[in-house]
Design an enzyme around this catalytic site. Structure first.
Site, PDB file in Angstrom:
ATOM      1  CB  ILE A 234       2.845 -26.561  -4.276  1.00 38.17           C
ATOM      2  CG1 ILE A 234       3.583 -25.787  -5.368  1.00 38.17           C
ATOM      3  CG2 ILE A 234       1.836 -27.517  -4.909  1.00 38.17           C
ATOM      4  CD1 ILE A 234       4.437 -26.664  -6.275  1.00 38.17           C
TER       5      ILE A 234
ATOM      6  CE1 TYR B 257      12.780 -30.955  -6.258  1.00 35.90           C
ATOM      7  CE2 TYR B 257      12.606 -31.012  -8.650  1.00 35.90           C
ATOM      8  CZ  TYR B 257      12.045 -30.773  -7.420  1.00 35.90           C
ATOM      9  OH  TYR B 257      10.729 -30.357  -7.338  1.00 35.90           O
TER      10      TYR B 257
END
Length: 256
Positions: A13, A152
């Site tokens: 990304i 996460y």
């Protein structure tokens, strides 16, 4: 010409964010812990607007590294924006998750955003720049119903909250801070996650990929370009009165 630093931009990304911003006229400093990847990414950026793109080696969890990059860019080029995108993931059931893995995830995904945001904001304030900062969170920063990613989830919820705190305190300096919350993005990291989740579920990666597509109302996996275009919006004039937001970019996989 405006200059932006993008972290974790050697691949995935981050690399697409750097590419999109360069195409829109930004001068980009591609930073990554992998110096070779950062250099290669910077070399491939569009420079048709006369930009001179650069690369920098950066460990986002190191205050010294972050200050070095932020101050150098601010003094030589002017630091107008910073995108804290670097992140890591691994998958394991909560009951079996090693604390060492948890610590590493928070070190990069949350501490890294704090360290880099602080360095960038200090450089902007010192040089009188009314800049913008974008932090990469996740739709896992808005919901806990995410299998095998408890560490996460914790890190990305932290990024959403930290973004709000930064936005509140930095507003007096004219610095805007927002976060983005992508969904199932097709990247090399996603390929690893497909394999991990398939193993944990006792199935095949293609079956997991179909689960993710079925979970997305718009009916496809997200592409890095979908994320990069929203980052460009948050750094541009069209979002000049937005700060402290966590923008969902997930094709409807999670709506709030």
């Amino acid at each position: 010409m405006k200059t932006v630093v993008v972290t974790g931009a050697g691949s995935g990304i981050g690399r697409t964010i750097a590419s999109t911003l360069a195409e829109r006229g930004w001068q980009v400093v591609v930073s990554d812990i992998n110096g070779e990847a950062a250099e290669q990414a910077a070399a491939g950026l569009d420079s048709s607007a006369g930009q001179s793109h650069e690369s920098a080696v950066l460990n986002v969890s190191s205050p010294d590294d972050a200050a070095r990059v932020a101050d150098d860019v601010a003094d030589r080029l002017g630091l107008d924006a910073w995108v804290s995108n670097a992140g890591i993931s691994f998958m394991q059931r909560f009951l079996e998750m090693p604390i060492e893995k948890y610590d590493k995830t928070l070190e990069i995904n949350l501490k890294g955003v704090f360290v880099c945001g602080q360095a960038a904001a200090r450089a902007m304030v010192r040089t009188g720049r009314r800049g913008a900062i974008v932090n990469t969170a996740s739709m896992a920063g808005k919901q806990g119903k995410v299998p095998f990613l408890a560490d996460y989830v914790a890190s990305k919820f932290g990024v959403v909250g930290l973004t709000q705190a930064m936005a509140f305190e930095l507003a007096e300096h004219g610095i805007r801070v927002n976060s983005i919350c992508p969904g199932y993005v097709a990247t090399p990291m996603q390929e690893r996650e497909l394999a991990w989740e398939a193993e944990l579920r006792g199935t095949e990666p293609e079956a997991v990929k179909q689960l993710w597509i079925d979970d997305t109302p718009l009916g496809r996996l997200e592409q890095p370009e979908d994320v990069a275009r929203v980052v460009a919006f948050l750094l541009g004039d069209d979002s000049a009165f937005m700060t402290g937001e966590a923008l969902a970019i997930n094709g409807g996989a999670f709506m709030d």
